[in-house]
Design a protein around this motif. Structure first.
Motif, PDB file in Angstrom:
ATOM      1  N   PRO A 109     -57.429  60.845 106.300  1.00 25.66           N
ATOM      2  CA  PRO A 109     -56.540  60.840 105.126  1.00 25.66           C
ATOM      3  C   PRO A 109     -55.067  60.881 105.487  1.00 25.66           C
ATOM      4  CG  PRO A 109     -58.400  62.309 104.763  1.00 25.66           C
ATOM      5  CD  PRO A 109     -58.478  61.868 106.198  1.00 25.66           C
ATOM      6  N   ALA A 110     -54.707  61.657 106.530  1.00 25.06           N
ATOM      7  CA  ALA A 110     -53.294  61.755 106.909  1.00 25.06           C
ATOM      8  C   ALA A 110     -52.775  60.422 107.439  1.00 25.06           C
ATOM      9  CB  ALA A 110     -53.108  62.850 107.952  1.00 25.06           C
ATOM     10  N   ASP A 111     -53.562  59.751 108.294  1.00 30.85           N
ATOM     11  CA  ASP A 111     -53.157  58.448 108.826  1.00 30.85           C
ATOM     12  C   ASP A 111     -53.095  57.399 107.718  1.00 30.85           C
ATOM     13  OD1 ASP A 111     -52.939  59.481 111.364  1.00 30.85           O
ATOM     14  OD2 ASP A 111     -54.891  58.747 112.043  1.00 30.85           O
ATOM     15  N   TYR A 112     -54.056  57.465 106.819  1.00 31.88           N
ATOM     16  CA  TYR A 112     -54.108  56.549 105.668  1.00 31.88           C
ATOM     17  C   TYR A 112     -52.822  56.692 104.853  1.00 31.88           C
ATOM     18  CZ  TYR A 112     -57.115  54.049 102.178  1.00 31.88           C
ATOM     19  OH  TYR A 112     -57.696  53.141 101.334  1.00 31.88           O
ATOM     20  N   ALA A 113     -52.453  57.948 104.557  1.00 34.34           N
ATOM     21  CA  ALA A 113     -51.262  58.199 103.739  1.00 34.34           C
ATOM     22  C   ALA A 113     -49.990  57.744 104.442  1.00 34.34           C
ATOM     23  CB  ALA A 113     -51.175  59.693 103.405  1.00 34.34           C
ATOM     24  N   PRO A 210     -45.938  52.243  89.685  1.00 36.33           N
ATOM     25  CA  PRO A 210     -45.680  53.478  90.427  1.00 36.33           C
ATOM     26  C   PRO A 210     -46.587  53.557  91.660  1.00 36.33           C
ATOM     27  CG  PRO A 210     -47.060  53.933  88.516  1.00 36.33           C
ATOM     28  CD  PRO A 210     -46.675  52.482  88.429  1.00 36.33           C
ATOM     29  N   VAL A 211     -46.116  54.229  92.716  1.00 33.59           N
ATOM     30  CA  VAL A 211     -46.929  54.328  93.934  1.00 33.59           C
ATOM     31  C   VAL A 211     -48.243  55.041  93.650  1.00 33.59           C
ATOM     32  CG1 VAL A 211     -44.972  54.232  95.509  1.00 33.59           C
ATOM     33  CG2 VAL A 211     -45.771  56.456  94.665  1.00 33.59           C
ATOM     34  N   GLU A 212     -48.276  55.865  92.604  1.00 32.32           N
ATOM     35  CA  GLU A 212     -49.521  56.563  92.253  1.00 32.32           C
ATOM     36  C   GLU A 212     -50.624  55.579  91.872  1.00 32.32           C
ATOM     37  OE1 GLU A 212     -46.315  59.618  91.895  1.00 32.32           O
ATOM     38  OE2 GLU A 212     -46.517  57.500  91.319  1.00 32.32           O
ATOM     39  N   PHE A 213     -50.254  54.401  91.371  1.00 32.12           N
ATOM     40  CA  PHE A 213     -51.270  53.393  91.044  1.00 32.12           C
ATOM     41  C   PHE A 213     -51.973  52.930  92.315  1.00 32.12           C
ATOM     42  CE2 PHE A 213     -52.656  48.997  90.213  1.00 32.12           C
ATOM     43  CZ  PHE A 213     -53.474  49.204  89.115  1.00 32.12           C
ATOM     44  N   ASP A 214     -51.214  52.738  93.399  1.00 32.13           N
ATOM     45  CA  ASP A 214     -51.830  52.396  94.681  1.00 32.13           C
ATOM     46  C   ASP A 214     -52.690  53.544  95.198  1.00 32.13           C
ATOM     47  OD1 ASP A 214     -51.256  49.768  95.209  1.00 32.13           O
ATOM     48  OD2 ASP A 214     -49.777  50.147  96.771  1.00 32.13           O
ATOM     49  N   LEU A 215     -52.155  54.754  95.145  1.00 31.88           N
ATOM     50  CA  LEU A 215     -52.886  55.918  95.651  1.00 31.88           C
ATOM     51  C   LEU A 215     -54.192  56.137  94.888  1.00 31.88           C
ATOM     52  CD1 LEU A 215     -49.901  58.334  96.234  1.00 31.88           C
ATOM     53  CD2 LEU A 215     -51.573  57.651  97.976  1.00 31.88           C
ATOM     54  N   ALA A 216     -54.243  55.687  93.648  1.00 30.16           N
ATOM     55  CA  ALA A 216     -55.456  55.856  92.845  1.00 30.16           C
ATOM     56  C   ALA A 216     -56.628  55.058  93.408  1.00 30.16           C
ATOM     57  CB  ALA A 216     -55.192  55.439  91.402  1.00 30.16           C
ATOM     58  N   HIS A 217     -56.344  54.072  94.252  1.00 32.10           N
ATOM     59  CA  HIS A 217     -57.413  53.274  94.867  1.00 32.10           C
ATOM     60  C   HIS A 217     -57.922  53.905  96.155  1.00 32.10           C
ATOM     61  CE1 HIS A 217     -55.474  50.296  92.225  1.00 32.10           C
ATOM     62  NE2 HIS A 217     -56.583  49.604  92.287  1.00 32.10           N
ATOM     63  N   ALA A 218     -57.166  54.836  96.705  1.00 30.29           N
ATOM     64  CA  ALA A 218     -57.513  55.450  97.980  1.00 30.29           C
ATOM     65  C   ALA A 218     -58.363  56.700  97.749  1.00 30.29           C
ATOM     66  CB  ALA A 218     -56.236  55.815  98.739  1.00 30.29           C
ATOM     67  N   PRO A 219     -59.054  57.182  98.779  1.00 33.75           N
ATOM     68  CA  PRO A 219     -59.790  58.447  98.648  1.00 33.75           C
ATOM     69  C   PRO A 219     -58.872  59.570  98.182  1.00 33.75           C
ATOM     70  CG  PRO A 219     -60.404  57.326 100.680  1.00 33.75           C
ATOM     71  CD  PRO A 219     -59.255  56.555 100.105  1.00 33.75           C
ATOM     72  N   GLU A 220     -59.425  60.527  97.441  1.00 36.77           N
ATOM     73  CA  GLU A 220     -58.604  61.573  96.837  1.00 36.77           C
ATOM     74  C   GLU A 220     -57.781  62.344  97.865  1.00 36.77           C
ATOM     75  OE1 GLU A 220     -60.456  64.151  94.093  1.00 36.77           O
ATOM     76  OE2 GLU A 220     -61.447  62.539  92.965  1.00 36.77           O
ATOM     77  N   GLU A 221     -58.346  62.560  99.052  1.00 33.14           N
ATOM     78  CA  GLU A 221     -57.648  63.347 100.070  1.00 33.14           C
ATOM     79  C   GLU A 221     -56.349  62.683 100.521  1.00 33.14           C
ATOM     80  OE1 GLU A 221     -61.986  64.045 100.063  1.00 33.14           O
ATOM     81  OE2 GLU A 221     -60.726  62.265 100.299  1.00 33.14           O
ATOM     82  N   VAL A 222     -56.261  61.361 100.388  1.00 35.87           N
ATOM     83  CA  VAL A 222     -55.057  60.652 100.824  1.00 35.87           C
ATOM     84  C   VAL A 222     -53.851  61.100 100.008  1.00 35.87           C
ATOM     85  CG1 VAL A 222     -53.970  58.379 101.043  1.00 35.87           C
ATOM     86  CG2 VAL A 222     -56.381  58.672 101.648  1.00 35.87           C
ATOM     87  N   GLY A 223     -54.044  61.301  98.706  1.00 34.26           N
ATOM     88  CA  GLY A 223     -52.952  61.729  97.844  1.00 34.26           C
ATOM     89  C   GLY A 223     -52.382  63.080  98.211  1.00 34.26           C
ATOM     90  N   GLU A 224     -53.171  63.883  98.918  1.00 37.64           N
ATOM     91  CA  GLU A 224     -52.703  65.207  99.331  1.00 37.64           C
ATOM     92  C   GLU A 224     -51.727  65.115 100.502  1.00 37.64           C
ATOM     93  OE1 GLU A 224     -56.248  67.348 100.186  1.00 37.64           O
ATOM     94  OE2 GLU A 224     -57.079  67.098  98.164  1.00 37.64           O
ATOM     95  N   HIS A 225     -51.707  63.986 101.194  1.00 37.20           N
ATOM     96  CA  HIS A 225     -50.847  63.820 102.371  1.00 37.20           C
ATOM     97  C   HIS A 225     -49.659  62.902 102.114  1.00 37.20           C
ATOM     98  CE1 HIS A 225     -53.629  65.803 105.227  1.00 37.20           C
ATOM     99  NE2 HIS A 225     -54.573  65.331 104.437  1.00 37.20           N
ATOM    100  N   TYR A 226     -49.602  62.304 100.924  1.00 40.53           N
ATOM    101  CA  TYR A 226     -48.508  61.384 100.602  1.00 40.53           C
ATOM    102  C   TYR A 226     -47.390  62.183  99.951  1.00 40.53           C
ATOM    103  CZ  TYR A 226     -46.382  56.906  99.236  1.00 40.53           C
ATOM    104  OH  TYR A 226     -45.546  55.822  99.100  1.00 40.53           O
ATOM    105  N   PRO A 227     -46.166  62.118 100.485  1.00 38.56           N
ATOM    106  CA  PRO A 227     -45.085  62.971  99.970  1.00 38.56           C
ATOM    107  C   PRO A 227     -44.598  62.558  98.582  1.00 38.56           C
ATOM    108  CG  PRO A 227     -44.234  61.444 101.618  1.00 38.56           C
ATOM    109  CD  PRO A 227     -45.725  61.294 101.631  1.00 38.56           C
ATOM    110  N   GLY A 228     -44.238  63.573  97.791  1.00 38.29           N
ATOM    111  CA  GLY A 228     -43.585  63.335  96.506  1.00 38.29           C
ATOM    112  C   GLY A 228     -44.468  62.789  95.411  1.00 38.29           C
ATOM    113  N   VAL A 229     -45.778  62.988  95.512  1.00 38.49           N
ATOM    114  CA  VAL A 229     -46.696  62.430  94.512  1.00 38.49           C
ATOM    115  C   VAL A 229     -46.658  63.249  93.222  1.00 38.49           C
ATOM    116  CG1 VAL A 229     -49.120  61.990  93.978  1.00 38.49           C
ATOM    117  CG2 VAL A 229     -48.226  61.442  96.234  1.00 38.49           C
ATOM    118  N   ASP A 230     -46.642  62.562  92.110  1.00 35.74           N
ATOM    119  CA  ASP A 230     -46.800  63.191  90.808  1.00 35.74           C
ATOM    120  C   ASP A 230     -48.307  63.314  90.565  1.00 35.74           C
ATOM    121  OD1 ASP A 230     -47.169  63.686  88.044  1.00 35.74           O
ATOM    122  OD2 ASP A 230     -45.299  62.676  87.515  1.00 35.74           O
TER     123      ASP A 230
END
Length: 280
Positions: A109-113, A210-230
């Motif tokens: 997840p960290a590398d993905y993010a 919004p970048v959150e639209f892209d993150l919504a396609h990734a595994p949930e754990e990825v969003g935990e490592h992406y900075p500044g996510v709403d």
């Protein structure tokens, strides 16, 4: 693609690569959806084949060249042939560098993010025309409303999808967050795990949002490592994306493997995500 189309597409990919001076004796199907992804051997080229009517390959090729040139983590076109779209017998073919998968195949997840963050940073520097992410929602809404295209969709499920698409679009719009060029579908199937790290493929799905639209396609754990996510926006985008891809599975012309089973499973996930009050 259907089996008959697959055979034709494989033949077109092999003949195209051969005509360009590459040695091709065999083709291995790596993925079959709306397009076919092949590994051509022994030249070791990744070929992507799509019907002419369904492709935006020229946009993908141009975007990949610009992003790769700026150091973004995207798959590159094969350097042995001219970087362009090849059209033959009703198909378009693009030829890419093949990357041998590394072990483990799953990207952390960290590398993905980090890779997605780098891709987004590179995309913010580009001024290219791209559809808005809401265009995809409108297409899904038209499918839900068209009983001829979605005849097997039960009335209760049709209402659920229609209401979810409409309400999530409204909630996301009301947030008024920053928007930029996005990959569009950076799910694990569009991420290669290579010795050089994660690389994104399938850039033809690019859109703005919004970048959150892209993150919504990734595994949930990825969003935990992406900075500044709403995180609230991300939850809404996840439900929205789930509603869109569920709608596609009920299209009578959908060719996604095991699509109807997935469509039924995802309807249950939407209900669980919304809860008894119908809100995330």
């Amino acid at each position: 693609m259907q089996a008959s189309e697959v055979r034709r597409a494989v033949a077109v990919a092999m003949s195209t690569a051969s005509s360009l001076g590459l040695t091709v004796d065999d083709a291995i199907v790596l993925q079959n959806s709306n397009k076919l992804t092949l590994r051509l051997l022994p030249c070791d080229v990744l070929a992507r084949v799509a019907p002419v009517a369904d492709q935006v390959a020229r946009f993908e090729v141009e975007l990949a060249q610009r992003l790769a040139g700026s150091g973004c983590p995207v798959a590159a076109l094969d350097p042995r042939v001219e970087p362009r779209v090849h059209e033959r017998d009703g198909f378009v073919v693009t030829l890419w560098t093949y990357h041998e998968p590394v072990t483990p195949q799953e990207v952390s997840p960290a590398d993905y993010a980090r890779a997605l963050e780098r891709l987004h940073a590179g995309m913010r520097t580009l001024d290219v025309p791209a559809p808005h992410f809401t265009d995809r929602i409108e297409q899904a809404q038209h499918l839900v409303a068209d009983r001829d295209r979605t005849p097997a969709l039960a009335d209760a499920d049709r209402e659920l999808l229609g209401d979810t698409l409409r309400s999530m679009r409204r909630l996301i719009g009301e947030r008024g967050g920053a928007e930029q060029l996005l990959h569009g579908e950076p799910h694990p199937g569009n991420v290669l795990s290579t010795k050089n790290g994660p690389l994104f493929i399938d850039l033809e799905t690019c859109c703005r949002g919004p970048v959150e639209f892209d993150l919504a396609h990734a595994p949930e754990e990825v969003g935990e490592h992406y900075p500044g996510v709403d995180q609230g926006l991300l939850r809404e985008c996840r439900i929205l994306v789930l509603a869109v891809i569920t709608t596609w599975r009920w299209d009578r012309y959908d060719q996604f493997p095991d699509g109807r089973r997935l469509g039924t499973e995802w309807l249950s996930r939407i209900r669980a995500a919304l809860g008894p009050e119908g809100r995330p």
